[in-house]
Motif scaffolding. Sequence first.
Motif, PDB file in Angstrom:
ATOM      1  N   LEU A  70     100.998 168.891   6.128  1.00 50.38           N
ATOM      2  CA  LEU A  70     100.114 169.714   6.948  1.00 50.38           C
ATOM      3  C   LEU A  70      99.174 168.787   7.690  1.00 50.38           C
ATOM      4  O   LEU A  70      98.240 168.235   7.089  1.00 50.38           O
ATOM      5  N   PRO A  71      99.388 168.520   8.962  1.00 49.88           N
ATOM      6  CA  PRO A  71      98.584 167.532   9.693  1.00 49.88           C
ATOM      7  C   PRO A  71      97.196 168.067   9.990  1.00 49.88           C
ATOM      8  O   PRO A  71      96.981 169.276  10.061  1.00 49.88           O
ATOM      9  N   THR A  72      96.263 167.128  10.135  1.00 53.58           N
ATOM     10  CA  THR A  72      94.907 167.489  10.550  1.00 53.58           C
ATOM     11  C   THR A  72      94.864 167.426  12.064  1.00 53.58           C
ATOM     12  O   THR A  72      95.298 166.463  12.672  1.00 53.58           O
ATOM     13  N   VAL A  73      94.419 168.480  12.674  1.00 62.07           N
ATOM     14  CA  VAL A  73      94.348 168.468  14.138  1.00 62.07           C
ATOM     15  C   VAL A  73      92.891 168.479  14.559  1.00 62.07           C
ATOM     16  O   VAL A  73      92.031 169.031  13.875  1.00 62.07           O
ATOM     17  N   ASN A  74      92.621 167.839  15.672  1.00 65.54           N
ATOM     18  CA  ASN A  74      91.273 167.742  16.185  1.00 65.54           C
ATOM     19  C   ASN A  74      91.252 168.341  17.579  1.00 65.54           C
ATOM     20  O   ASN A  74      91.708 167.751  18.544  1.00 65.54           O
ATOM     21  N   LEU A  75      90.800 169.577  17.659  1.00 65.74           N
ATOM     22  CA  LEU A  75      90.805 170.268  18.943  1.00 65.74           C
ATOM     23  C   LEU A  75      89.380 170.405  19.440  1.00 65.74           C
ATOM     24  O   LEU A  75      88.579 171.099  18.807  1.00 65.74           O
ATOM     25  N   PHE A  76      89.060 169.757  20.555  1.00 61.13           N
ATOM     26  CA  PHE A  76      87.738 169.867  21.186  1.00 61.13           C
ATOM     27  C   PHE A  76      86.630 169.691  20.172  1.00 61.13           C
ATOM     28  O   PHE A  76      85.732 170.499  20.070  1.00 61.13           O
ATOM     29  N   VAL A  78      86.592 170.288  17.065  1.00 61.91           N
ATOM     30  CA  VAL A  78      86.716 171.043  15.820  1.00 61.91           C
ATOM     31  C   VAL A  78      87.934 170.518  15.090  1.00 61.91           C
ATOM     32  O   VAL A  78      89.045 170.558  15.631  1.00 61.91           O
ATOM     33  N   SER A  79      87.768 170.022  13.901  1.00 69.23           N
ATOM     34  CA  SER A  79      88.946 169.529  13.184  1.00 69.23           C
ATOM     35  C   SER A  79      89.303 170.474  12.054  1.00 69.23           C
ATOM     36  O   SER A  79      88.431 171.118  11.458  1.00 69.23           O
ATOM     37  N   GLY A  80      90.612 170.600  11.800  1.00 69.29           N
ATOM     38  CA  GLY A  80      91.059 171.489  10.730  1.00 69.29           C
ATOM     39  C   GLY A  80      92.484 171.148  10.352  1.00 69.29           C
ATOM     40  O   GLY A  80      93.112 170.275  10.967  1.00 69.29           O
ATOM     41  N   THR A  81      93.023 171.853   9.358  1.00 68.63           N
ATOM     42  CA  THR A  81      94.390 171.608   8.905  1.00 68.63           C
ATOM     43  C   THR A  81      95.329 172.581   9.607  1.00 68.63           C
ATOM     44  O   THR A  81      95.100 173.790   9.584  1.00 68.63           O
ATOM     45  N   PHE A  82      96.369 172.010  10.251  1.00 68.34           N
ATOM     46  CA  PHE A  82      97.365 172.846  10.908  1.00 68.34           C
ATOM     47  C   PHE A  82      98.129 173.616   9.820  1.00 68.34           C
ATOM     48  O   PHE A  82      98.600 173.026   8.844  1.00 68.34           O
ATOM     49  N   PRO A  83      98.258 174.948   9.933  1.00 67.18           N
ATOM     50  CA  PRO A  83      98.795 175.727   8.793  1.00 67.18           C
ATOM     51  C   PRO A  83     100.298 175.594   8.608  1.00 67.18           C
ATOM     52  O   PRO A  83     100.843 176.091   7.625  1.00 67.18           O
TER      53      PRO A  83
END
Lengths: 333, 398
Positions: A70-76, A78-83
Amino acid sequence: MATPTDTQEQSSDGPLQRWTQSAIQNPDKVYRALFYAAMVFFLVTTLFPFYWLIVLAVTPEGNLLSGSFLPTVNLFGVSGTFPLPVPKGFNPGAFVTVFEQVPFHLYMLNSFALAVTTTVIVLFVASLAGYVFGRLRFPGRALLMLGILAISYFPPAAFVIPLFQAFAGNAPITIPFTSIPLFTPPRMLNTPGSMVLPFSALFMPLSIFILTTFYGQIPDGLEDAARVEGTTRLGALFRVIMPLSAPGVATAAVLTFIAVYNEYFFSSIMATSPEAAKWSPIVGGILSYQTQYTTQFNLMAAASIVGVLPVVILVIVAQERIVSGLTSGALKE
Amino acid sequence: MARVRLEHVTKRYDDQGDVVTAVDDMNLDIDHGEFICFVGPSGCGKSTTMETIAGLTIPTEGEIYIGDREVTNLPPKDRGIAMVFQNIALFPHMDVYDNISFGLRLRDYPQDEIDRRVERAADIVQLEGMLNRMPEEMSGGQRQRVAIARAIVREPDVFLMDEPLANLDAKLKVHMRTELQRLHKELDTTIIYVTHDQEEAMTLSDRIAVLDSGQLQQIDPPLTCYNEPDNLFVAGFIGSPSMNFIEGTVTDTALETPNFSLEFNPTSVEGVSAGDDVTLGIRPEDIYPGELKSEVPDPSGLITATTDILEPMGDEIFAYLLLGDGETSMSQELATNDQLLMSIDPDSDLEEDEEIGVVIDRRNVHLFDSATGEAIVHDLIPYEADSTTSGSEVESDD
């Protein structure tokens, strides 16, 4: 807490109440919503394992056990775990390695040959039985049918030990509870016979049941016409009754084929080691990627995908046949 | 030569302990090229009899011969027969060509021979240009013609037709009936035809076999069955509307019925003597209004009756007459003693509930033994007639 919402909804005719109101007036909307919910549920539960297999198969072996799928994504910012799991790297070569490391095509061929042979035997014998049960009247018919169905209620494991003894061919078969020998069977372990025979017996009742239902519905006039035109009863069965029951025959065939193709329990025992030459099936092949010290999950996943393809193709083809058979409805005589 | 013979054919079914006799000691001798109709009400055994000839049912007792061969236990395919079924029974998964050629292909005929025969059969039943259609795309009449083509293409010794027209509408039925007759003329094959429709049987057949409760009642040419029925059952079954039956007793000079008496001399009629209980049978067209008495060859005395219901058919009117006190009897028995059905001229100005006098043509009065139902005579010669000419049992006057 309920009181304020209640009063709020009553006063302002809130969204929930509006939705409820429209649902009552138009129940189709609810049914459609429920349909989509159920649909999504089934699609996810059936398709996600396939997706997971693909993810595993293309991930290079070295990356399998390190890090998260489950990669960590950093969008604008805001970072979170891609589900959704995604492959860690891209290695389509696994689909080739699968055949290089183990003769996987031979395992597939084994499974395919066992499935086709069993299907042919089951369809032939079950057709005869289905004809008798579906079209002839004789005393004890219901009882006999019940007996046949009862076979399918037994757990297959119950048959394994006696069958293994018999197919090993070491000692003569004796009359139960005595030591009176009857005959010594030939040694059939590691041959297709030791698998096709029990498979045929185990999957026969279901096919008999399906074909009985279908054959029983073919009008007597058509069989009479075929017999007057020049067939025997058997000829009428295979030339007229069977083609007209195509949906039923296809269903029985597909169910038998898939069950045998995926079978592992009996064949892993009847083939004394998981070698292609000993008629070990696909699952035996997949398990060969696991050795005492390593488990090549990517290859196992790739092999599973390759192994499933023939069944997918079969189902797509047979489904068309089934649907066309059901919709043509040509059975008005 | 395909002569068909049934000798003592009996078929019994075991229906959960009860033995049902569907066909009872049937003896038939059908000549080559004959068109025979099996006719009778539902459950009379006509279809079962045909199935035993076809080989779809094996008789419990008796032998069946087709041509010179005994075929009692042969499978249907080896009997040289072809059959047309009531439900048509075309194979739904084959097109017309495959349906017609099914039997030929099974017998490994060469392809050009199959083509030639299919072509010819399609030509006979006027199906040219439809050989590639599927049965479901065709109308009922066309399907029936395919079924007939499938039967004739094999050039069988015997044709069996099991109510082939039963599922067609009335107009098509009449049309197919003529086509069948044309076909029979063209093919010169023995045809055995099962129907419950006595009209179909009358128009089509060379001889009619009337069956009831598994037994052969009479086998004769249509007009013989019509004019000289062997018993009450045949008399009531053949002819539409059916014959009037009135119970009566023979006296020294007349036949006394509850409502009228018919003068005749019992001594001049063989098989009848005073005191016998008989059933009088008279067809609707042999009853005339009183004013036509002079035109009737051997009229009876005037019988008073009241008209009940009139059924105009166009070419004739059926008048239901009430005899006696005019009370309608609701009895369901064959002999409804106080009711008469009369066929009259369409120009008649007769009205309902009118009292009229009618006469019966005594030449066409049938007498049946009330106890056994067997026919005694088919005409009553008036007692004034010369006794030397009387007593003839089979004087046909059609």
